[in-house]
Motif scaffolding. Sequence first.
Motif, PDB file in Angstrom:
ATOM      1  N   ASN A  20      -6.299  -5.015  36.220  1.00  0.00           N
ATOM      2  CA  ASN A  20      -6.756  -4.013  35.251  1.00  0.00           C
ATOM      3  C   ASN A  20      -6.815  -2.624  35.872  1.00  0.00           C
ATOM      4  O   ASN A  20      -6.481  -1.627  35.219  1.00  0.00           O
ATOM      5  N   GLN A  21      -7.221  -2.549  37.129  1.00  0.00           N
ATOM      6  CA  GLN A  21      -7.287  -1.239  37.789  1.00  0.00           C
ATOM      7  C   GLN A  21      -5.893  -0.619  37.907  1.00  0.00           C
ATOM      8  O   GLN A  21      -5.746   0.603  37.800  1.00  0.00           O
ATOM      9  N   ALA A  22      -4.875  -1.447  38.109  1.00  0.00           N
ATOM     10  CA  ALA A  22      -3.514  -0.914  38.203  1.00  0.00           C
ATOM     11  C   ALA A  22      -3.091  -0.243  36.899  1.00  0.00           C
ATOM     12  O   ALA A  22      -2.284   0.688  36.903  1.00  0.00           O
ATOM     13  N   ASP A  23      -3.664  -0.684  35.789  1.00  0.00           N
ATOM     14  CA  ASP A  23      -3.325  -0.078  34.500  1.00  0.00           C
ATOM     15  C   ASP A  23      -3.911   1.321  34.336  1.00  0.00           C
ATOM     16  O   ASP A  23      -3.567   2.041  33.395  1.00  0.00           O
ATOM     17  N   LEU A  24      -4.815   1.701  35.236  1.00  0.00           N
ATOM     18  CA  LEU A  24      -5.351   3.067  35.221  1.00  0.00           C
ATOM     19  C   LEU A  24      -4.330   4.075  35.739  1.00  0.00           C
ATOM     20  O   LEU A  24      -4.446   5.275  35.479  1.00  0.00           O
ATOM     21  N   ASP A  25      -3.343   3.602  36.473  1.00  0.00           N
ATOM     22  CA  ASP A  25      -2.538   4.485  37.310  1.00  0.00           C
ATOM     23  C   ASP A  25      -1.795   5.569  36.535  1.00  0.00           C
ATOM     24  O   ASP A  25      -1.744   6.712  36.967  1.00  0.00           O
ATOM     25  N   SER A  26      -1.221   5.228  35.400  1.00  0.00           N
ATOM     26  CA  SER A  26      -0.427   6.210  34.650  1.00  0.00           C
ATOM     27  C   SER A  26      -1.279   7.401  34.219  1.00  0.00           C
ATOM     28  O   SER A  26      -0.920   8.559  34.462  1.00  0.00           O
TER      29      SER A  26
END
Length: 575
Positions: free
Chosen positions: A274-280
Amino acid sequence: MLLCLGALAFLAALWVSVTAGRSCAESRQVYGERGYSLSTAPLIQISGEHLRLCPRDYTCCTSLMEETLAHQSEADFLSAIEDTSQFLQTGFTQRRHKFDEFFQELIDVAEKEMNLMFTKTYGHLYMQNANLFKQLFTELRRYYSGWSVCVSEVLSDFWEALVERVFSLVNPHYQFSQEYLECVSKHGEQLQPFGDLPRKLHTQLTRAFIAARALVQGLAIGRDLINKAVKLSISSECVGALMRQWYCPLCRGMPGLKSCHSLCLNVMKGCLANQADLDSEWNNFIDSLISLAERLAGPFNMELAVDSVAVKVSEAIMHMQENSITISTKVFQGCGNPRPAPGRNKRSPREREKKRENEREREKGSRKPFRTYSSEEKPTTAAGTNLDRLVLELKEHLRPMRGFWVSLPHTICNDDKMAADVTNEDRCWNGQTRGRYLPDVMGDGLVNQINNPEVEVDIARPDVRTRQLIMELRVAINRLRHAHSGQDAEFMDVDAEDSSGSGEGKDRYSDDWPGLYSSPLRPSHAHKPLRPNDRSPNKWNRAIEPIRSAFQRDPPSSSLLSLSFLPLSLTLQWR
């Protein structure tokens, strides 16, 4: 045949006996160094049928030890996240503090310099009206500090109050009621008693203050968002995967064996999906902060804008003095003839002009020009820096933060305390024993974890907290982009008319700071927006129609008017 079978059975029994009797001394040592009691730790390997997370082979762990180490793996994971993100939190906190300290000092110094300059120039007349200027800076501070204050309204109120004061001073032979002065200020847009200076100051101050406040608030948002994002809610599946990669080697009697690099990546990508989905949105947020900071060091320069307040106001007063005859004539035509002041002796126009020339000559020897500085010679403040340096440092700190959330699994797994080096693929813990890890490494983000062999992730249930953080980022990005265009998202209905350069993707700031930012394009400027209670076009037209034609006609003879008795302002020059 029977002899052979018996021999094989004997050898198997012997191997089991040897394996079961293998020492757990090394595992006990590491376990004890963690601060745990060794009273329940086996001396030699025992059957692992009781294990829930590690392979059920002969083991050095009891059920209690496995549970304890599972909690330890969770704590290690959270500690690794906190340590890895520490530079983000420290960077945002320190940068925000430095910018805030710097902007606060700019405002304080500008107010002190204006007070000193006007006291020296206008003396008692300024002291009598000092509260007007003090209120201007008070309101600017309130806006910068986050209050619901509109810069356009603050400046509009200031100029309306100033025109009333100056109009009374340049016409000392008349007595004006409050209603009469309100008539003067209400129609200031048509009179333009201060020329184009209010518009220029409005453009410079609003853009600079909007950008400064948005940048400091954006840095605070970044700091707070990181604090929220690293406070993870870890699933039981993630805890099990962490235990299997970090502490199951200990239970197998090989505590020094590190997990394979690819195994670590799959565990981290599953736990941090889920944290990786913050990246954009995070990258967009970082880019927006950098872009806004560049605006502050460029056409929305806060240093120049705040320094220009005293200059612009003084020039505006001087402009009204020099054009007092024309302005007063239009006012008298539109608002009516005022009553003469009792007991005042009227001078002839020639006497008044002679007095004015004498005042002008007296001031020539004491005129003190103002100047700006090139980026190379800009002085440092008590905060120990200047805006150019602050922006440069901010960009240097922010750029490495791009891609942080996607790269987080790699950052953790690249730590030699967390996993084996990528070159050591055959002598690492693969989740079951010593050897190569064969499964493929998963992609980034939630949807790519559907086939993660280490962590079971429900891709149909996005984390609500992460979705909220994404929305917070989008709101922050929107505010930063509005500030980049010179607009305040809280006051779009007030400022949208006056924020040139927005929505067109072109820089139109050539006349903001002449000689500093050149462009073949001239800015598209709008006049001061109407006050909120005057927004109705019909109401505005009805109010002004009776005097519109009077204000637009050529002024009659100046014999009706008196000249100013104020000393002229200092001659102000940009070097």
